[in-house]
Design a protein around this motif. Structure first.
Motif, PDB file in Angstrom:
ATOM      1  N   ASN A  55      -4.571 -20.824  13.385  1.00  0.00           N
ATOM      2  CA  ASN A  55      -5.726 -20.971  12.507  1.00  0.00           C
ATOM      3  C   ASN A  55      -6.956 -21.464  13.242  1.00  0.00           C
ATOM      4  O   ASN A  55      -8.035 -21.543  12.664  1.00  0.00           O
ATOM      5  N   LEU A 111      -7.821 -24.341  14.013  1.00  0.00           N
ATOM      6  CA  LEU A 111      -8.381 -25.549  13.430  1.00  0.00           C
ATOM      7  C   LEU A 111      -7.971 -26.720  14.290  1.00  0.00           C
ATOM      8  O   LEU A 111      -6.902 -26.679  14.889  1.00  0.00           O
ATOM      9  N   PRO A 112      -8.680 -27.825  14.366  1.00  0.00           N
ATOM     10  CA  PRO A 112      -9.899 -28.152  13.627  1.00  0.00           C
ATOM     11  C   PRO A 112     -11.141 -27.435  14.178  1.00  0.00           C
ATOM     12  O   PRO A 112     -11.323 -27.341  15.376  1.00  0.00           O
ATOM     13  N   PHE A 113     -11.922 -26.927  13.268  1.00  0.00           N
ATOM     14  CA  PHE A 113     -13.188 -26.285  13.630  1.00  0.00           C
ATOM     15  C   PHE A 113     -14.162 -26.595  12.504  1.00  0.00           C
ATOM     16  O   PHE A 113     -13.921 -26.247  11.349  1.00  0.00           O
ATOM     17  N   PHE A 114     -15.230 -27.274  12.846  1.00  0.00           N
ATOM     18  CA  PHE A 114     -16.129 -27.745  11.789  1.00  0.00           C
ATOM     19  C   PHE A 114     -17.403 -26.938  11.706  1.00  0.00           C
ATOM     20  O   PHE A 114     -18.327 -27.298  10.996  1.00  0.00           O
ATOM     21  N   HIS A 123     -17.731 -23.620  10.827  1.00  0.00           N
ATOM     22  CA  HIS A 123     -17.729 -22.396  10.017  1.00  0.00           C
ATOM     23  C   HIS A 123     -18.832 -22.486   8.949  1.00  0.00           C
ATOM     24  O   HIS A 123     -18.934 -23.491   8.253  1.00  0.00           O
ATOM     25  N   LEU A 172     -18.212 -23.804   5.343  1.00  0.00           N
ATOM     26  CA  LEU A 172     -18.108 -25.238   5.091  1.00  0.00           C
ATOM     27  C   LEU A 172     -19.425 -25.801   4.593  1.00  0.00           C
ATOM     28  O   LEU A 172     -19.462 -26.768   3.850  1.00  0.00           O
ATOM     29  N   ALA A 182      -9.529 -31.074   9.030  1.00  0.00           N
ATOM     30  CA  ALA A 182      -9.586 -30.145  10.157  1.00  0.00           C
ATOM     31  C   ALA A 182     -10.424 -28.911   9.842  1.00  0.00           C
ATOM     32  O   ALA A 182     -10.226 -27.865  10.436  1.00  0.00           O
ATOM     33  N   HIS A 223      -5.600 -17.907   6.886  1.00  0.00           N
ATOM     34  CA  HIS A 223      -5.039 -19.202   7.269  1.00  0.00           C
ATOM     35  C   HIS A 223      -3.841 -19.543   6.385  1.00  0.00           C
ATOM     36  O   HIS A 223      -2.844 -20.085   6.850  1.00  0.00           O
TER      37      HIS A 223
END
Lengths: 381, 383, 464
Positions: free
Chosen positions: A122, A124-127, A129, A132, C213, C221
């Motif tokens: 996935n 993640l973590p990805f802030f 996008h 969001l 996260a 996902h």
């Protein structure tokens, strides 16, 4: 900063509406379709054409790796590097290694599933996008279902945002939003790298110092130091347990040292009944000879006739053990004299062990016989 | 509607008859001990499959499972094996003085056996066996006959009664399986004891019953019956087999490892026999067949719902249960792992007879419990 | 109870029970459950945490005292070298297992009703394992050297003894804690994402963003997430069986009479589930009343859990029966003596207390009235909690105080420090529970949203 909107997202009120919309929008091939939902929807993977998740295969592989690793390290540590038999169990006891193997398998599999899913698959973590930061996200994580048409990486220039918007509205979407993906400024420039390196070095130095002083200081703090400095009796230590404050005390009256049981005979006559416990073997006689020569011969003479090397200097008259009186002595009486001494002769109990004393008695008897031999003693068959 | 298959199973009948002939001769030629070891082996196998099937039925009632309603008729029919098993058990009582040292008069002089010689003696043994059979048949009538009746009456109260009865059945089942395990298998070596043994036999029997059920369902689907039973149902069965394979392996390993670890003479001799003198090959084969093969064959989701894979695994599991019982019982004969014409005859007789009975049972009642109020919901079950 | 002969009209006890009471929509669910971390807790919460913190701090103080002075301040002495320390350890690990069963095993069985209580149960598992882990770390005597338990290359050139069940325990408990934490955290990610998008406070939003996260709810996902969750549930299921079995191996691998019983592994697992469910029932009753969650944690949930408690009680009864029967069947004088000590002798009262609390009192749950009444279910659950603690007392103290050599027989007496640390562990557990209820969503809103009526599409792919 790119101005072109590259994500068009619309909200729907129910899962059914979303699924219908997907069936409507997908054939138009306006871009990559993605759905955003508050919970997993059954059947949406097929509708969107998503491939199956490889998590299962990853977990299987890593689980097997965990099992092999666990068996491997247990085997190496127990049977190769330092093999010890404990509790009667051989170093390679596979039965005992199974529980840990199972646990490590589960551990590897779990971390693969959890972290693999999150980090690897996935990403993640990805802030960063854009969704969001959108207005839609509040609805997505609450009770709305979103369908987004995204510009693929290949055809970003050809992405027709208006057509996508129209398609979504036609499918029944509300609150259609156009989002842009912000251009990312390069993160890794030289100033950043220098700062990062400097920070890491400083952290290493500080932690190094802390570790060093901890390892030096920690063990001497109480209670860790309690085993180093134990409240036990040692030589010359004082003790509050005893009245006089001394740790070292005399043994209790009547204490007997090992191997030194009291004779149990108060006078020589009482000792007459004692029997020599040792057999008359060559070995016993050689011990007796050695000890006699060391201890007794200086006064009593090497032939036990009372003429020893010390006699002239001494003034006292050692007993002539060849005389009839002493030939008539029983073994026990000789033994008693060795232990307690007689007249000027001191006690030899401290110098000779019980066995050595009896060996000497045997030797004295042998000397007496040798000096007063009869014809029968020389028996030539 | 079902109909019995068109052609009569003449091959099966012939094989069974041949087996019967061989069994008859083996008493004389191979000796009573070998005869009775085979008899006990087949009794325990058929009994565990039958009572295990009844357990499946009761379990579904206990938790009010909906997915299993369409397939519940299959284990109900398998459970009727309890009927022929009853005379087999009663005849098997003749083996007690032959194979069970605790029942012989010498036991009274054996320090370890004297205190329980009364318990192990033939009268008490028989009484326990009769009790076990009565309780099993009672449960069979309560659960299975009522279910067959419900086909016609469509009375939902049967489901209520079955759900009320199932907890009581579980308690009875615990004692039934424990008694059979301790009396018929552990009693062969009366000095030995292991309090997990009842659980061990339960695990093996439940797995065998699950496998037999799966096999029967796939067989029926092959005959175009049970067509509404879908891969989703098969997946649930596959999951049960997978999970209880792990459970059996855990119980088997726990018993072995604990006895290996403490190394006490009263316990370890039982394993010592099975780890030497040819039996160790059987032990390793058992581990492979009962754990490794089904575990890896059923680990993926697709495998658990694939009828061909399930068919093969179910056959392996039934073979594994047979091997398990063989490994438990035959070492008492004091020979290595033997397999010759007596064993083959017994296999033909009992396996053939069992299959004939099951074949007949598969024509009793409807293929699905059509009177069950939750049948529709069960057929709509999706993963 | 109504009865009906008409087809299609189901008797009362066959009718399906709704999993939520009243109208519950995803939005109302969020508003109900996610409101708690956002607002100030009521006064009762502060009073409660004050009480539990007092117990906790007393326990911590006594723990420090024990480390400073040594294990001599406990009652452990020859021959009862394991006492309250291991009793508490086994007790708390057992309580943790109920949480894993509810969240993992019931997930594998597709029991939808588990969704409302899974989050709380998992949290209880983690807190119980934390409480449990303290004891083996503490009872080593020199706890600052506990790192010696791990296999790392050292200048002593020694490795830990892999043939010892005590080391298996180290791995099992560490694995159990890690796996439970991972499972719990992953379940929380979508819920924290919901909190992130609701909150008005900037610093809370920052924390929730990091913790979630960057979760978006993307379908691509979700498919990885669901698969990983299913696999984790399967793995955690294996752990439920294995961890408490490894704990039972601590006893069963020995030759102490009364300990070396092959039934210990499944018996301990059943006992763990039993004790854990009782604790879950107690906590859930308090939670649903004080947090007004009766529409989500329904009477049905409590009744089903009470049925599980009854089932486990019957399994425990079978196990006790097998232990006694095997003690007789073995004709082994030491085993017979150990078993007699359970029901008579100095500690016979503990044996009877255990049997009453674990086997007799839970039989009340055969009656629906007791299964659905707060008074009876709390009474039974407290009895079970006490009974299961005493069961470990019976196993450990009674078997140890009189084993093979009569000259070594002694009576064991616990000290105040022992009791203080036990109550301190309860203080720790309940403090953590209260903090959890304050900070994180106590119900897995995402999971419950997925099972609400109308949540899943009617059309759309069915897998063949």
């Amino acid at each position: 900063m790119s101005e072109r909107p590259s994500i068009v997202i619309g909200l729907f009120d129910s899962a059914d509406a979303l699924m219908t919309a997907i069936d409507g929008v997908k054939p138009k091939q306006l871009g990559k379709l993605e759905a955003y939902t508050p919970y997993a929807i059954h059947g949406i993977d097929e509708a969107l054409g998503l491939r199956r998740s490889p998590v299962g295969a990853m977990v299987m592989v890593m689980g097997l790796l965990g099992a092999l690793t666990a068996f491997g390290f247990q085997y190496w540590m127990s049977a190769v590097d330092y093999p010890i038999v404990t509790g009667g169990k051989a170093p390679w006891s596979w039965e005992a290694f199974v529980p840990i193997m199972f646990e490590v398998t589960v551990l590897f599999a779990t971390f693969t599933a959890g972290l693999g899913m999150l980090f690897l698959l996935n990403k993640l973590p990805f802030f960063g996008h854009p969704i969001l930061a959108s207005k839609a996200i509040a609805g997505i994580t609450r009770d709305r279902f979103a369908l987004a048409v995204e510009a693929g990486t290949k055809d970003a220039k050809h992405f027709n945002a208006q057509a996508a918007e129209a398609a979504l509205i036609a499918a029944g979407a509300s609150n259609v939003e156009l989002l842009t993906v912000p251009q990312q400024a390069p993160v890794f420039d030289s100033a950043f790298l220098l700062r990062a390196l400097g920070g890491i070095s400083a952290a290493c130095l500080v932690s190094g110092f802390i570790m060093y002083w901890t390892i030096k200081l920690f063990p001497v703090l109480p209670p860790m130091s309690h085993m180093l400095d134990q409240p036990k009796l040692g030589p010359q230590r004082s003790s509050r347990f005893f009245k006089d404050g001394h740790g070292m005390q005399m043994p209790v009256l009547g204490t007997v040292a090992r191997g030194n049981m009291p004779l149990g005979a108060a006078t020589q006559d009482e000792a007459a009944a004692l029997l020599n416990p040792l057999p008359r073997t060559e070995q016993v006689l050689s011990v007796g000879k050695q000890k006699f020569t060391e201890r007794c011969a200086v006064c009593h003479g090497s032939l036990a006739n009372g003429i020893g090397s010390l006699t002239a200097a001494y003034g006292a008259k050692p007993a002539n053990l060849q005389s009839q009186q002493f030939r008539d002595y029983s073994d026990g009486k000789i033994y008693w004299v060795i232990v307690n001494g007689k007249n000027a002769m001191p006690s030899h109990a401290a110098d000779l062990s019980v066995d050595q004393r009896w060996s000497v008695v045997h030797y004295v008897r042998a000397l007496q016989r040798a000096q007063n031999a009869k014809d029968e003693d020389v028996n030539i068959p | 509607m079902t109909d019995s298959t068109s052609k009569s199973p003449s091959l099966l009948i012939a094989a069974t008859a041949l087996g019967g002939l061989g069994v008859f001769f083996s008493y004389v030629k191979a000796g009573p001990e070998r005869f009775w070891a085979n008899w006990i082996f087949w009794f325990v196998f058929l009994f565990t499959v039958a009572i295990g099937s009844l357990f499946i039925v009761a379990l579904q009632h206990l938790v009010s499972a909906r997915w299993s309603v369409p397939i519940r008729r299959v284990p109900e029919r398998l459970a009727t094996l309890l009927l022929p098993v009853t005379p087999i058990a009663l005849i098997g009582l003749a083996s007690v003085p032959v194979l069970f040292p605790g029942a012989r008069p010498e036991a009274l002089h054996n320090k370890l056996l004297a205190g329980k010689a009364l318990w192990l003696s033939l009268p008490f043994f028989s009484a326990r066996t009769v009790l076990v059979l009565c309780l099993s048949l009672f449960a069979l009538f309560k659960l299975v006959r009522g279910s067959f009746r419900q086909d016609k009456t469509k009375d939902p109260n049967f489901s209520v009664r079955a759900r009320r009865f199932s907890p009581l059945f579980m308690i009875l089942f615990a004692f039934i399986v424990t008694f059979v395990a301790f009396d018929w298998i552990a009693g062969l070596v009366p000095e030995w004891y292991s309090d997990i043994f009842g659980v061990y036999l339960f695990a093996g029997g439940f797995l065998a019953a699950l496998s037999a059920t799966t096999l029967a369902i796939i067989y029926l689907k092959g005959k175009k019956r049970l067509s509404e039973v879908r891969r989703d149902h098969l997946y649930s069965l596959g999951t049960f087999i997978f999970a209880f394979t792990v459970f059996w392996s855990y119980i088997a390993f726990a018993q072995y490892m604990l006895m290996w670890y403490a190394n006490l003479p009263d316990e370890v001799n039982w394993y010592h026999v099975r780890l030497h003198g040819g039996w160790h090959v059987i032990t390793v084969t058992l581990a492979v067949m009962h754990f490794l093969i089904p575990f890896f064959a059923l680990s993926t989701r697709d495998a658990k719902s694939n009828p061909r894979r399930l068919l093969r695994v179910a056959l392996v599991m039934l073979g594994a249960h047979l091997l398990d019982l063989y490994w438990l019982i035959f070492p008492v004969l004091g020979m290595g792992p033997i397999f010759s014409w007596p064993e083959l005859s017994f296999a033909l007789l009992f396996l053939g007879g069992g299959l004939l009975w099951v074949r007949q049972a598969l024509s009793w009642g409807e293929d699905m419990p059509i009177g069950d109020p939750f049948l529709r919901e069960g057929l709509e079950f999706r993963l | 109870m109504s009865s009906s002969a008409l087809v299609g009209v189901l008797p009362e006890n066959l009718r399906p029970v709704p999993l939520t009471v009243g109208v519950v929509t995803p939005g109302s669910l969020d508003d109900q459950v996610l409101a708690f971390p956002a607002k100030r807790p009521p006064r009762a919460w502060f009073i409660a945490i004050g009480i539990t913190s007092t117990f906790l701090l007393t326990g911590v103080a006594l723990l420090c005292y024990t480390i400073y002075k040594g294990i001599g301040v406990w009652g452990n002495t020859s021959p009862v070298f394991w006492a309250f320390d291991i009793i508490n350890f086994v007790f708390w690990v057992g309580i943790g297992h109920a949480g894993t069963l509810i969240s993992a095993i019931l997930f594998m069985f597709r029991m939808r009703w588990r969704n409302a209580i899974a989050r709380f149960a998992e949290a209880m598992t983690i807190f119980a394992v934390i409480c449990a882990g303290i004891f083996p770390l503490l009872h080593t005597g020199r706890p600052w050297l506990d790192f010696w338990l791990f296999p790392y290359p050292n200048q002593r050139a020694l490795w830990p003894n892999f043939r010892s069940p005590l080391l298996w325990d180290v791995f099992a408990i560490s694995t159990y804690f890690s796996v439970s934490l991972m499972f719990w955290y992953l379940g929380l990610v979508p819920d924290i994402a919901s909190m992130r998008d609701r909150t008005k406070s900037k610093w809370k939003k920052a924390i929730y963003t990091v913790l979630s996260a960057g979760w978006l709810g993307a379908a691509s996902h979700w498919r990885h997430y669901e698969k990983a969750y299913l696999l984790l549930a399967g793995l955690a299921t294996g752990l439920v069986l294995s961890v408490h079995s490894v704990v039972s191996f601590d006893f069963a691998t020995s030759v102490v009479p009364g300990w070396h019983m092959t039934i210990f592994p499944p018996y301990f697992v059943a006992g763990a589930i039993f004790a854990g469910f009782a604790m879950v029932v107690i906590v859930l009753v308090i939670v649903r009343e004080t947090m007004q969650l009766k529409n989500l944690i329904t009477d049905f949930h409590l009744e089903v859990m009470n049925k599980v408690i009854l089932a486990m009680s019957c399994i425990m009864g079978y196990s006790y029966f097998m232990e006694g029967a095997t003690a007789w069947y073995s004709q082994n004088e030491y085993l017979l003596h150990a078993f007699k000590n359970i029901i008579s002798g100095t500690y016979g009262w503990a044996g009877w207390l255990t049997i009453s609390c674990n086997i007799l009192i839970p039989q009340l749950f055969w009656f629906k009235k007791c299964r659905t009444s707060y008074f009876w279910m709390i009474l039974v659950s407290i009895a079970v909690t006490i009974g299961m603690w005493f069961e470990r007392f019976v196993i450990i103290v009674i078997s140890l105080h009189q084993d093979y050599l009569p000259s070594s027989w002694r009576i064991y007496r616990p000290t105040l420090v022992d009791f203080g640390i036990l109550f301190g562990s309860f203080g720790l557990f309940f403090t953590l529970v209260l903090l959890f209820a304050r900070v994180l969503p106590v119900i897995a809103t995402t999971e419950v949203k997925g099972i609400l009526p109308g949540a899943q599409p009617k059309h759309g792919g069915h897998h063949e």
